[in-house]
Scaffold this motif. Structure first.
Motif, PDB file in Angstrom:
ATOM      1  N   ASN A 115      -1.430   9.477  59.767  1.00 39.37           N
ATOM      2  CA  ASN A 115      -2.390  10.572  59.822  1.00 39.37           C
ATOM      3  C   ASN A 115      -3.341  10.364  60.999  1.00 39.37           C
ATOM      4  O   ASN A 115      -3.990   9.321  61.108  1.00 39.37           O
ATOM      5  N   VAL A 118      -6.988   9.473  60.064  1.00 39.39           N
ATOM      6  CA  VAL A 118      -7.140   8.146  59.466  1.00 39.39           C
ATOM      7  C   VAL A 118      -7.134   7.072  60.545  1.00 39.39           C
ATOM      8  O   VAL A 118      -7.972   6.162  60.556  1.00 39.39           O
ATOM      9  N   GLU A 233      -0.338   3.030  57.037  1.00 38.34           N
ATOM     10  CA  GLU A 233      -1.550   3.838  57.052  1.00 38.34           C
ATOM     11  C   GLU A 233      -2.620   3.231  56.155  1.00 38.34           C
ATOM     12  O   GLU A 233      -3.824   3.331  56.429  1.00 38.34           O
ATOM     13  N   SER A 234      -2.190   2.575  55.083  1.00 37.73           N
ATOM     14  CA  SER A 234      -3.147   1.930  54.182  1.00 37.73           C
ATOM     15  C   SER A 234      -3.991   0.891  54.906  1.00 37.73           C
ATOM     16  O   SER A 234      -5.159   0.681  54.567  1.00 37.73           O
ATOM     17  N   GLU A 237      -6.841   2.629  56.523  1.00 34.12           N
ATOM     18  CA  GLU A 237      -7.844   2.942  55.498  1.00 34.12           C
ATOM     19  C   GLU A 237      -8.631   1.678  55.126  1.00 34.12           C
ATOM     20  O   GLU A 237      -9.849   1.736  54.882  1.00 34.12           O
ATOM     21  N   ILE A 248     -11.867   1.653  49.389  1.00 35.67           N
ATOM     22  CA  ILE A 248     -10.872   2.474  50.060  1.00 35.67           C
ATOM     23  C   ILE A 248     -10.810   3.822  49.350  1.00 35.67           C
ATOM     24  O   ILE A 248     -10.600   3.890  48.140  1.00 35.67           O
ATOM     25  N   ARG A 249     -10.976   4.878  50.099  1.00 40.14           N
ATOM     26  CA  ARG A 249     -11.141   6.203  49.498  1.00 40.14           C
ATOM     27  C   ARG A 249      -9.910   6.649  48.712  1.00 40.14           C
ATOM     28  O   ARG A 249     -10.017   7.219  47.643  1.00 40.14           O
ATOM     29  N   LYS A 250      -8.733   6.385  49.249  1.00 42.97           N
ATOM     30  CA  LYS A 250      -7.530   6.918  48.628  1.00 42.97           C
ATOM     31  C   LYS A 250      -6.945   5.980  47.588  1.00 42.97           C
ATOM     32  O   LYS A 250      -5.915   6.270  47.009  1.00 42.97           O
ATOM     33  N   GLY A 251      -7.588   4.861  47.367  1.00 45.23           N
ATOM     34  CA  GLY A 251      -7.046   3.930  46.389  1.00 45.23           C
ATOM     35  C   GLY A 251      -5.669   3.440  46.772  1.00 45.23           C
ATOM     36  O   GLY A 251      -4.803   3.260  45.920  1.00 45.23           O
ATOM     37  N   SER A 252      -5.437   3.261  48.070  1.00 42.16           N
ATOM     38  CA  SER A 252      -4.120   2.846  48.543  1.00 42.16           C
ATOM     39  C   SER A 252      -3.860   1.388  48.216  1.00 42.16           C
ATOM     40  O   SER A 252      -4.701   0.690  47.658  1.00 42.16           O
ATOM     41  N   PRO A 256      -6.742   1.370  43.115  1.00 42.69           N
ATOM     42  CA  PRO A 256      -7.877   2.298  43.241  1.00 42.69           C
ATOM     43  C   PRO A 256      -9.197   1.543  43.151  1.00 42.69           C
ATOM     44  O   PRO A 256      -9.360   0.632  42.330  1.00 42.69           O
TER      45      PRO A 256
END
Length: 375
Positions: A115, A118, A233-234, A237, A248-252, A256
């Protein structure tokens, strides 16, 4: 093909549209996002070996047996080794032209299928690396002229090796993954100057340590700095959350609410944090680790192992490199890790090529580029 990084703060205009040349599918369509599954083997790009190089010469050394000085005597290595390659990313290394240049390559060799926002946010938060040659002005333990480095893998060959004191006598000590030293100081030493990881390998190593009854922690200390391989991508993040001391916003990474700063101790600052540049990763893959796995449909999973990345990083930073705990001809005689409580076979990961790496270490040892501990 190479190009040099402009003066600080002027990263635009590195490649013209004419330089975005032919792709395996014809003329590059910049509007269509590239996908890993578009290719049944690693795609070949005419700009695949365009790298950011540092201005001027790399550090000059008075060390008579420096790796840099050995290049002139070794034709095979001289053709492959690029002492001015950019090892580490910082805030200068992202803009629209850099995104276009690196998007054709999968992470960690580039930014395909990631992304844009990101990656942009994470890279923009990275402190500037004033000198890529980060060891040039560091301390010396053995010699005023030579920078000596020990690269320590996790191989079972180190169990009962009594190499700890020798390892700690180097100017710098590189470790990766589990990197446990408590209880194993006599065999692997206790110092850690640089700890190399990705988000996945760090969390996986901690889980493995806990399952085997050890304290799940990564190296911490005044001396310790961190080298992050952004392989998904994680990881980008992770970098953003670490920089801002947030979750981490997306809980990758399957957790979470993960707060990366919790793993690095209360005294951590981003000044101790380095992120490998995709150019460095693509360079070592293309010139030293061109595995047959890249010719198969799961080509995008392949990357050099964390230990291989450590050795190659040290070769570009140090005068003398000694490697301990890596795969040798007699690897089957030892447990997979020096900290295994019972003997376990080495797990041959599908996303690495340990046998290719083993042959390279043998070549480096034979050519006196590194000294490989062989038991």
């Amino acid at each position: 093909m190479v190009y040099t990084i402009p003066e600080v703060g002027t990263m635009s205009g590195l490649l013209t549209d004419d330089q975005r040349l032919e792709t395996p599918l014809g003329k590059s369509d910049k509007k269509r996002r590239l996908r890993l599954l578009d290719y049944t083997a690693e795609p070949t790009w005419v700009f695949g070996e365009e790298y950011i190089l540092q201005q001027g010469l790399s550090r000059q050394t008075n060390c008579s047996h420096s790796i840099k000085n050995k290049l002139a005597q070794n034709e095979w290595l001289r053709e492959r080794f690029q002492p001015r390659i950019t090892l580490f990313m910082d805030e200068r290394h992202f803009n629209s032209s850099e995104w276009e240049r690196l998007e054709p390559f999968p992470s960690p060799f580039g930014w395909m299928a990631l992304n844009f926002s990101v990656v942009k946010e994470a890279v923009s938060l990275l402190p500037r690396v004033a000198k890529q040659d980060i060891l040039a002005e560091g301390p010396r333990r053995q010699s005023q002229n030579c920078v000596t480095c020990a690269v320590v893998g996790n191989g079972g060959i180190l169990n009962q090796s009594r190499m700890g004191q020798e390892i700690d006598s180097h100017d710098y000590v590189f470790r990766a993954n589990a990197a446990i030293t408590e209880g194993f100081q006599d065999d692997v030493g206790k110092r850690t100057s640089f700890y190399c990881f990705s988000g996945h390998t760090l969390l996986g190593s901690l889980e493995n340590l806990e399952q085997n009854g050890y304290k799940p922690a990564i190296p911490q200390g005044e001396e310790t700095k961190y080298i992050h391989l952004a392989e998904t991508e994680s990881d980008y993040e992770w970098i953003t959350a670490l920089s801002q001391n947030n979750e981490i916003r997306k809980g990758s990474l399957g957790l979470p609410g993960l707060r990366p700063r919790a793993y690095f101790g209360e005294t951590f600052t981003m000044k101790k944090y380095l992120v490998l540049h995709p150019d460095f990763m693509r360079y070592i893959k293309a010139r030293f680790f061109k595995s047959a796995k890249l010719r198969g449909p799961r080509w995008y999973l392949y990357r050099p192992s964390m230990g291989a990345i450590l050795i190659m990083s040290a070769l570009h930073l140090c005068d003398e490199v000694n490697a301990y705990g890596f795969m040798t001809d007699g690897y089957h005689n030892y447990s997979g890790h020096y900290y295994d409580r019972v003997k376990k076979p080495l797990v041959i990961s599908t996303n690495h090529d340990f046998f290719l790496e083993q042959e390279l270490w043998k070549t480096f040892h034979r050519e006196n580029i590194i000294r490989l501990f062989q038991g």
